[in-house]
Design an enzyme around this catalytic site. Structure first.
Site, mmCIF file in Angstrom:
data_model
loop_
_atom_site.group_PDB
_atom_site.id
_atom_site.type_symbol
_atom_site.label_atom_id
_atom_site.label_comp_id
_atom_site.label_asym_id
_atom_site.label_seq_id
_atom_site.Cartn_x
_atom_site.Cartn_y
_atom_site.Cartn_z
ATOM 1 N N GLU A 1 2.884 -0.225 -6.873
ATOM 2 C CA GLU A 1 3.907 0.745 -6.495
ATOM 3 C C GLU A 1 4.131 0.800 -4.989
ATOM 4 O O GLU A 1 5.218 1.113 -4.538
ATOM 5 C CB GLU A 1 3.528 2.140 -7.018
ATOM 6 C CG GLU A 1 3.490 2.229 -8.532
ATOM 7 C CD GLU A 1 4.836 1.909 -9.176
ATOM 8 O OE1 GLU A 1 5.877 2.354 -8.651
ATOM 9 O OE2 GLU A 1 4.840 1.198 -10.215
ATOM 10 N N HIS B 1 5.587 9.309 -0.870
ATOM 11 C CA HIS B 1 6.479 8.658 -1.825
ATOM 12 C C HIS B 1 5.693 7.735 -2.766
ATOM 13 O O HIS B 1 5.914 7.711 -3.979
ATOM 14 C CB HIS B 1 7.519 7.884 -1.013
ATOM 15 C CG HIS B 1 8.572 7.198 -1.830
ATOM 16 N ND1 HIS B 1 9.433 6.277 -1.284
ATOM 17 C CD2 HIS B 1 8.910 7.273 -3.136
ATOM 18 C CE1 HIS B 1 10.250 5.823 -2.208
ATOM 19 N NE2 HIS B 1 9.963 6.408 -3.361
ATOM 20 N N GLU C 1 3.817 9.712 -5.222
ATOM 21 C CA GLU C 1 4.752 10.214 -6.242
ATOM 22 C C GLU C 1 4.950 9.161 -7.347
ATOM 23 O O GLU C 1 4.879 9.459 -8.534
ATOM 24 C CB GLU C 1 6.095 10.566 -5.588
ATOM 25 C CG GLU C 1 7.197 10.965 -6.567
ATOM 26 C CD GLU C 1 8.483 10.172 -6.372
ATOM 27 O OE1 GLU C 1 8.849 9.425 -7.302
ATOM 28 O OE2 GLU C 1 9.115 10.293 -5.300
ATOM 29 N N HIS C 2 5.206 7.921 -6.935
ATOM 30 C CA HIS C 2 5.354 6.849 -7.929
ATOM 31 C C HIS C 2 4.048 6.651 -8.712
ATOM 32 O O HIS C 2 4.056 6.468 -9.918
ATOM 33 C CB HIS C 2 5.658 5.517 -7.237
ATOM 34 C CG HIS C 2 7.095 5.308 -6.896
ATOM 35 N ND1 HIS C 2 7.816 4.248 -7.374
ATOM 36 C CD2 HIS C 2 7.945 6.018 -6.130
ATOM 37 C CE1 HIS C 2 9.052 4.304 -6.906
ATOM 38 N NE2 HIS C 2 9.156 5.371 -6.137
ATOM 39 N N GLU D 1 12.149 -0.711 -2.441
ATOM 40 C CA GLU D 1 13.069 0.424 -2.553
ATOM 41 C C GLU D 1 13.492 0.871 -1.149
ATOM 42 O O GLU D 1 14.666 1.092 -0.881
ATOM 43 C CB GLU D 1 12.378 1.581 -3.294
ATOM 44 C CG GLU D 1 13.264 2.817 -3.438
ATOM 45 C CD GLU D 1 12.508 4.032 -3.986
ATOM 46 O OE1 GLU D 1 11.405 3.868 -4.537
ATOM 47 O OE2 GLU D 1 13.033 5.148 -3.846
HETATM 48 ZN ZN LIG Z 1 10.985 5.873 -5.149
#
Ligand SMILES: [Zn+2]
Length: 974
Positions: A145, A67, A70-71, A167
């Site tokens: 991130e 994840h 990905e960011h 998040e």
């Molecule tokens: Zn995310």
């Protein structure tokens, strides 16, 4: 394309091609010769083109590395050396879809656009991002991130921050998410599905820069990639480009990314877990009981379709026998099931909510007994037929709302493609559907129950109980861990963290250079469509009822919305009207039991839904039109059946089935409580609207006040019942009648004509009672509430009404939304603040709302909101940047709509009195906007922020620490 299998074209070799009747399109499977990259092309006649590149990214821990990568790849690349090219694209491209998604075993980067030039721009930025990202050389990116230590001065405590960190704190806040996570962990102890690919906040800080880079280097290689193209693209040109610009730079390698299978259990696992609740909350009947199965293999499309039907028939439909048995047993309040088929080994979860831990054995025994009974006695054929019909309707309608069709198909085909199967498998459904229908007479479904439920040892039985100390202990443990880390740091190391933190802040505050910004290709203002989209609407009349007709090709389906005037309901019965919206179609009628009605509905109708909502008119914040809206859709061949069912629901609904009513009220209450965290943003925005005007107060009543009503009702349901029935009858009579009724019809003219006699009959069956329209009055006072819960993050909101303050609506507000969301608020609240997001919205009725999402901060965010006016007063960007904002704004306004959405939008605009001329005027204002138009809005924002209307949903301790900001503090559970 005249290519034969095995032939090469621009570096790619054709492996296979097919005709997929269900899509009306040919599909082509290619492989890149030099690297082995896989490419699949759906040659659909659709200008909403879709591209993605995806990678298999199985995690082997809970750090969320997939994840975070990905960011991070979206934070700058070789060709596009900006801080966040992704954000620049959102600001300034005509995309119809742009996002990136991490799944338990893959990461996908999709884009879509109707403009060929724009499509290429999007593709190029994404391809450079995944293959040449700046994150490989810039450690600040993982810090920003993923996670980093933060400390302001040597005396302050050490804390964690980071976008994904916060998040996931938000994502894993609600009990059903915690349950889902724990079930996966127990069901797949030996393969990647046991890990949280999104990242568990307790483990995210274990991720090091080395692990982070190694993950990218291992998986982000063409040999491990899946490339997808859809729509009217020039495929030869596409292949040439992909080969030349990116793929040819790599050589084929072996990537060990296969998703290994979890070996089947020899027997069921039994696990007890807990989740946090507040100290003053009651913990009675708040336990979840869940049974999770592994359902064979995803490549078995027939079984997965069959299980989908079975799941609806046995567990979801109001007539579902297993669901009923579970509820009737009194073991719990509601049943929730889910078939998760984005995994190589799909899972099926049955959850009983509102239960107690010591009921788990009874739950399991009852479930097994009921399923056995169904195998022995056979499942009701009509029940199954109804669920098959519903499934078939959905497959054929293929209406995915605002998501591009090509995107949904592209994600669907990964179900098999990712594991080496035929990518066409999930695009087709006709054969499986036919087999399933035949299976009705061959005990196919009974066989499924036997094999996948009764004889299946791969299952986990779990209890998830509330724990009042859990949050405290977890937070204390984390504080202790951080204190220990700090204690072991030398003063020089602490200084080093202070310095790195401030360096990171400096980088975040420094804008990209104009040269860097110019690397992102953009269109010109001249490339933009000048005319607003027209949603043609014809006004017709039938015996005094107003019909809004959208003449649109709907592929044989008719879409209806009935707008019943809710002003005839007295104000003290508003909650009864909200409850009625849940009851219609779900309770008995004079002719059928609610179970029979559910079956009848699914056999003949594609969808039936009800809601209650108050609109205000264009430019008039205090206008107020509450309506009950009933949505129906059906095939053109079912007009008569549909009309009969509607007439029955409208005229013959009765409320005598006490047991059923209690069930629905209980389920309403539980599902509201379960969804609290997911609705936090809506609640905050609704509360602020309620401070201001009638429509706002009316709509906000459907959240916290309605839940309170349900609670009071349940406190003594038996004693309240008779009065409840009388009230519901009265509200039904006032709502469902022809007086004030408006109907919207979306269908082609021929279908409309066929519908006229049926509609006439339906209207004639309704009464025309002349109820008075009631006077509603709400206090509309700013309460400035702090609403606390077990949330680990905040949702901060501020709002006002700019029309009330003497300002006018202008198209420039649309641009302001883009600028604030992706520039000012993005930088301050997401990048620097570590929140997942923040946004501002401005409506034609004058409502302004600023909100943050999964936010670790509170007062700092309010200061940012208040600083908006200053930011705007000094707004000064290059002409190119200004063009970019305009393009990005129009891409949002011009999102392609499905036939049903077009009809809905047309009717909505009409009811809100928003004309084509209004919309064209706004569009002109957007197209011609200059920077001074944006600066001029500074005053509007300043006036609004000075009203100081705020509401925050968040963590109890954080809300209490900021008590002085609020007029009122309370638990959302109260
Ligand atoms: Zn995310």
């Amino acid at each position: 394309m005249n290519l034969k299998i095995g032939e090469e074209l621009n570096g790619f070799s054709l492996k296979n091609f097919s005709e997929v009747g269900e899509l009306g399109a040919k599909t082509y499977e290619f492989e890149h010769v030099k690297t082995g990259a896989k490419l699949f092309y759906v040659a659909a006649n659709d200008d909403n083109k879709v591209f993605y590149i995806g990678f298999r990214t199985p995690p082997k821990d809970d750090t969320g590395v997939a994840h975070i990568v990905e960011h991070s790849v979206l934070c700058g690349s070789k060709k596009y050396p900006l801080k966040e090219p992704f954000v620049e694209l959102v600001k300034g491209s005509l995309n119809t879809f742009l996002n990136a998604m991490t799944y338990p075993d893959k990461t996908v980067y999709p884009v879509a656009s109707r403009n060929a030039k724009d499509f290429r721009n999007l593709q190029d930025v994404y391809l450079d991002a995944v293959f040449n990202p700046s994150m490989l050389t810039m450690p600040e990116i993982l810090m920003q991130e993923g996670w980093h230590y933060e400390i302001s001065d040597a005396a302050a405590p050490l804390t964690y921050s980071g976008v994904v960190y916060n998040e996931m704190k938000g994502a894993l806040s609600s009990p059903d998410d915690i349950l889902g996570r724990k079930l996966m962990h127990e069901t797949f102890p030996q393969n990647c599905y046991g890990f949280e690919s999104g990242g568990d906040p307790e483990f995210i800080p274990n991720l090091t820069q080395e692990m982070f880079i190694a993950f990218h280097q291992k998986f982000y290689h063409p040999s491990n990639s899946f490339i997808y193209l859809y729509g009217d693209v020039d495929i030869a040109e596409q292949l040439e480009y992909l080969d030349r610009e990116y793929l040819s730079a790599f050589d084929k390698i072996e990537v060990d990314s296969e998703i290994s299978l979890q070996p089947t259990f020899a027997q069921m696992r039994r696990v007890d877990e807990v989740y946090p609740i507040g100290e003053e909350e009651s913990d009675a009947e708040k336990t979840f009981l869940a049974l999770n199965f592994v359902m064979g293999n995803i490549d078995d499309t027939l079984t997965n379709l069959g299980l989908g039907v079975l799941s609806h028939a046995l567990f979801t439909s109001p007539a579902a026998p297993v669901r009923k048995a579970l509820i009737d047993s009194g073991l719990g309040k509601d049943v929730d099931v889910g078939l998760e088929d984005d995994l190589r080994q799909p899972t099926f979860t049955i959850t009983l909510t509102g239960s107690e831990k010591n009921r788990v054995d009874k739950f399991y025994a009852l479930l097994s007994d009921e399923l056995k009974k169904l195998v022995e006695g056979g499942i009701d054929k009509t029940l199954l037929q109804a669920s098959i019909n519903l499934m078939e309707f959905r497959l054929r309608e293929a209406d995915f709302g605002l998501a591009p069709k090509g995107l949904i198909y592209g994600l669907r085909l990964l179900k098999t493609w990712l594991y080496g199967g035929d990518p066409n498998a999930y695009l087709r459904y006709e054969d499986d559907l036919a087999k399933i229908k035949r299976g009705l007479d061959e005990n196919y479904f009974e066989g499924l129950i036997q094999k996948y439920f009764l004889d299946n040892p791969h299952k986990v039985l779990m209890t998830l109980a509330p724990d009042k100390n859990f949050a405290k202990e977890r937070d204390a443990a984390q504080a202790a861990k951080l204190a220990e880390v700090k204690a072991q740091l030398s003063p020089a190391q602490i200084q080093d963290i202070i310095d790195t933190t401030s360096q990171l802040k400096i980088r975040q505050q420094t804008p990209d250079s104009p040269e860097a910004l110019k690397t992102i290709p953009i269109l010109k203002r001249e490339d933009l469509k000048k005319e607003a989209e027209n949603f043609p609407l014809q006004f017709r009349d039938m015996s005094g009822t107003k019909i809004l007709f959208s003449n649109i090709d709907t592929h044989g389906i008719i879409y209806l919305t009935f707008y019943f005037d809710a002003l005839k309901v007295p104000q003290d019965k508003i909650f009864h009207a909200y409850l009625l919206a849940e009851l219609l179609g779900n309770v008995d009628t004079k002719k059928h039991s609610y179970e029979e009605l559910a079956i009848l509905t699914n056999l003949n109708i594609g969808g039936f839904g009800v809601n209650l909502h108050a609109d205000s008119e264009n430019g008039l914040p205090n206008s107020f039109a509450p309506r009950m809206r009933i949505f129906v859709k059906a095939l053109g061949s079912k007009l008569e059946e549909m009309t009969d069912i509607l007439a029955e629901i409208f005229n013959d609904t009765i409320f005598t089935n006490k047991k059923r009513l209690r069930e629905i009220v209980e389920q309403e209450k539980i599902s509201f409580e379960l969804n609290l965290q997911n609705m936090a943003n809506q609640i905050v925005s609704a509360q602020i609207s309620a401070y201001q005007n009638k429509a706002g107060a009316y709509n906000a009543a459907s959240f916290l006040p309605y839940n309170k009503f349900l609670k009071d009702l349940l406190a003594d349901f038996d004693a309240n019942f008779d009065e409840l029935v009388d009230d519901l009858k009265d509200v039904l009579n006032r709502l469902i009648n022809r007086n004030g009724l408006i109907i919207s019809v979306t269908a082609p003219e021929t279908l409309y004509k066929n519908f006229v006699p049926h509609l006439y009959k339906l209207l004639k069956s309704l009464t025309i009672d002349e109820y008075q329209r009631e006077n509603y009055s709400f206090p509309c006072k700013p309460k400035n509430e702090g609403l606390y819960s077990q949330s680990r993050v905040q949702y901060v909101g501020k709002g006002a009404n700019f029309i009330e303050l003497g300002h006018e609506y202008t198209g420039a507000f649309n641009i302001l939304e883009t600028i604030l969301r992706y520039e000012y608020l993005w930088t301050k609240i997401r990048v620097q603040g570590g929140a997942y997001g923040a946004f501002a919205s401005f409506n034609r009725n004058g409502n302004l709302f600023f909100g943050s999402y999964r936010d670790p901060n509170l007062s700092k965010t309010l200061e940012t909101f208040d600083g908006t006016a200053d930011f705007l007063a000094n707004f000064n960007v290059s002409e190119r940047e200004m063009d970019k904002y305009i393009i990005g704004t129009l891409s949002k306004i011009d999102k392609p709509l499905t036939p049903s959405l077009k009809g809905q939008v047309a009717a909505d605009l009409c009811l809100k009195n928003i004309t084509y001329a209004d919309r064209q005027k706004s569009r002109n204002e957007i197209l011609s906007a200059r920077q001074e138009d944006i600066r001029a809005l500074s005053k509007v924002i300043d006036d609004c922020m000075k009203q100081n209307y705020l509401c925050v949903f968040g963590n109890e301790a954080v809300i209490k620490d900021n008590a002085k900001l609020f007029g009122e503090i309370k638990s959302v559970a109260d």
